[in-house]
Design an enzyme around this catalytic site. Structure first.
Site, short mmCIF file in Angstrom:
data_model
loop_
_atom_site.label_atom_id
_atom_site.label_comp_id
_atom_site.label_asym_id
_atom_site.label_seq_id
_atom_site.Cartn_x
_atom_site.Cartn_y
_atom_site.Cartn_z
N GLU A 174 0.80 -1.22 0.00
CA GLU A 174 0.00 0.00 0.00
C GLU A 174 0.84 1.28 0.00
O GLU A 174 0.33 2.36 0.21
CB GLU A 174 -0.95 -0.01 1.20
CG GLU A 174 -1.93 -1.16 1.20
CD GLU A 174 -3.03 -1.00 0.16
OE1 GLU A 174 -3.66 0.07 0.11
OE2 GLU A 174 -3.26 -1.96 -0.62
N HIS A 250 -5.21 1.81 6.94
CA HIS A 250 -3.78 2.06 6.73
C HIS A 250 -3.16 2.56 8.04
O HIS A 250 -3.86 3.18 8.87
CB HIS A 250 -3.54 3.12 5.65
CG HIS A 250 -3.83 2.66 4.26
ND1 HIS A 250 -4.47 3.45 3.33
CD2 HIS A 250 -3.56 1.50 3.62
CE1 HIS A 250 -4.59 2.79 2.19
NE2 HIS A 250 -4.05 1.61 2.35
N CYS A 369 -3.02 11.59 3.31
CA CYS A 369 -3.29 10.73 2.15
C CYS A 369 -2.93 11.42 0.84
O CYS A 369 -2.59 10.76 -0.14
CB CYS A 369 -4.77 10.34 2.10
SG CYS A 369 -5.23 9.01 3.22
#
EC number: 3.5.3.23
Length: 446
Positions: A174, A250, A369
């Site tokens: 990720e 996450h 993000c």
């Protein structure tokens, strides 16, 4: 030799929409099918980029993906003109169609894992695009992401680019959303912290049961090997399986690090004390600040809802650190009071700056993000594509570009409009010329 940390934010694309695609991401699911505002979203992102540049930070721009992904729809069996492909997919396989319209590439914390030259064996900055295999809509990104990164960081003397890991859930990666770096200064060798949710080849070890663990231990190891990292400078940390099952998809939703500060919730990690002990041992004798937020200070629900930890933790030119937080943190009295009190403590964090990024927040991503962190020497920074670095001129050009090409409102029905695809391709073609990226999109490559 001077070092800085640059932040490269993803530019929100002209087809920004809410499709609720990310199982395990509470914000994404709760806003599924809401009407989006691509123009407002892009401008919110640009405002944050410009504000950070004005604060003295090095701020860059990464181009978005092309969406809808007509090439993938053709690969999945839809045929005819572009207009027919869009209509067939929307009618016959709505979920697949929406996945191929995803706006998620705006979150460039998932674009790649980056290791600075101070850490790597060959003294170059290393990039590995994330394969994002856990979500189909995000697994469409790595090839074009790699193209964009190579066009932005093109000098092979300074930058090394790796192919994304195998497209298999055993090596689910990720990117920087599950990676942080601690160091005494950006130019000094640091400790790279890789956070994973599960072991792919071991079924007897802890893992979440409700939501998927997207990052594997094996993927973390592979990236560290590719980047030529020394074992003594790497720490592998398992995320707490229980918090993954509560919507912490996450690590950057529950922890953030910068230089000698690790800011995290007490529930962030599995076996927390062992994690901290290993980080401290590998960090050495330099000052290190572990800032743990207790559950009775900020509960997990408030931390997730406001994205308290999906904030940017930055070192300003004066040496003090600031938190770049979404206005949702300011609007939540518990979180706002905690942050106000935090800035009075004896830590490097001295201020909080709030930004409106609601279009991103509604789709499941906060300020952290939206950016990819890249520590650079002066020579490396000089080798970066200068057309991607934010300044007054680029800010003005990109705002004019958004005004020219972006729609104010976008619904699910609009996504099947072939005119939107034409508009989007025209916008991206112009953007690649503006940023001097060359042909990075499939439609440009014939």
């Amino acid at each position: 030799m001077q070092y800085c940390e640059a932040n490269f934010d993803g530019l929100v694309g002209p087809t920004h929409n809410y499709a609720g695609l990310s199982f395990g991401n509470v914000a994404s699911f709760s806003n599924a099918n809401a009407v989006s505002n691509p123009k407002e979203a892009a401008k919110q992102g640009l405002q944050k980029m410009k504000a950070l540049a004005d604060m003295g930070m090095v701020q860059g721009v990464l181009a978005p993906q092309e969406r809808p992904d007509v090439a993938m729809l053709r690969r999945l069996g839809f045929t005819g003109s572009d207009a027919k492909v869009l209509e067939q997919a929307a009618q016959q396989a709505r979920e697949v169609f929406l996945a191929c319209c995803s706006a998620s590439s705006m979150w460039t914390a998932n674009a790649a894992t980056v290791s600075p030259s101070a850490d790597t064996a060959d003294g170059r900055v290393h990039f590995t695009p994330a394969n994002l295999t856990n979500k189909f809509h995000r697994s469409l990104e790595p090839q074009v992401t790699g193209n964009i990164l190579k066009a932005t960081f093109a000098n092979s003397r300074h930058f090394a680019h790796h192919t994304h890991l195998p497209d298999n859930d055993h090596f689910g990666d990720e990117g920087a959303a599950n990676h942080t770096r601690l160091c005494s200064a950006y130019g000094h060798a640091g400790v790279e912290v890789f956070v994973y949710g599960r072991h792919a080849f071991r079924h007897d070890l802890p893992k979440p049961v409700k939501y998927p663990a997207r990052q594997t231990f094996e993927a973390c190891q592979a990236v560290a090997r590719l980047h030529g990292l020394d074992d003594d400078s790497v720490v592998y940390v398992q995320q707490n399986p229980d918090v993954i099952d509560q919507g912490v998809f996450h690590n950057d939703v529950i922890a953030v690090g910068n230089q000698n500060v690790l800011f995290y919730h007490q529930l962030a990690f599995h076996n927390t004390q062992a994690v901290l002990d290993e980080i401290r041992r590998k960090f050495g004798d330099n000052p290190l600040h572990f800032i743990e937020v207790k559950s009775d200070e900020v509960g997990l629900t408030d931390a997730i809802k406001t994205y308290l930890f999906n904030t940017q933790l930055l070192t300003l030119p004066d040496g003090n650190m600031t938190i770049i937080a979404p206005t949702e943190c300011q609007e939540n009295s518990t979180v706002a009071n905690y942050l106000a009190e935090l800035t009075t403590r004896d830590t490097p964090i001295k201020s909080v700056n709030y930004f409106d990024v609601k279009q991103s927040m509604r789709n499941g991503g906060g300020p952290a993000c939206l950016r990819l962190r890249v520590a650079l020497t002066d020579n490396e920074l000089a080798a970066v594509n200068p057309n991607t670095i934010m300044n007054d001129t680029l800010f003005s050009k990109l705002n004019s570009w958004v005004d020219k090409h972006y729609r104010d409102r976008l619904t699910e029905h609009d996504l099947r409009d072939p005119q939107l695809l034409i508009e989007s391709r025209a916008a991206l073609d112009e953007l690649t010329q503006l940023l001097r990226l060359g042909s990075v999109y499939p439609f440009q490559q014939g």
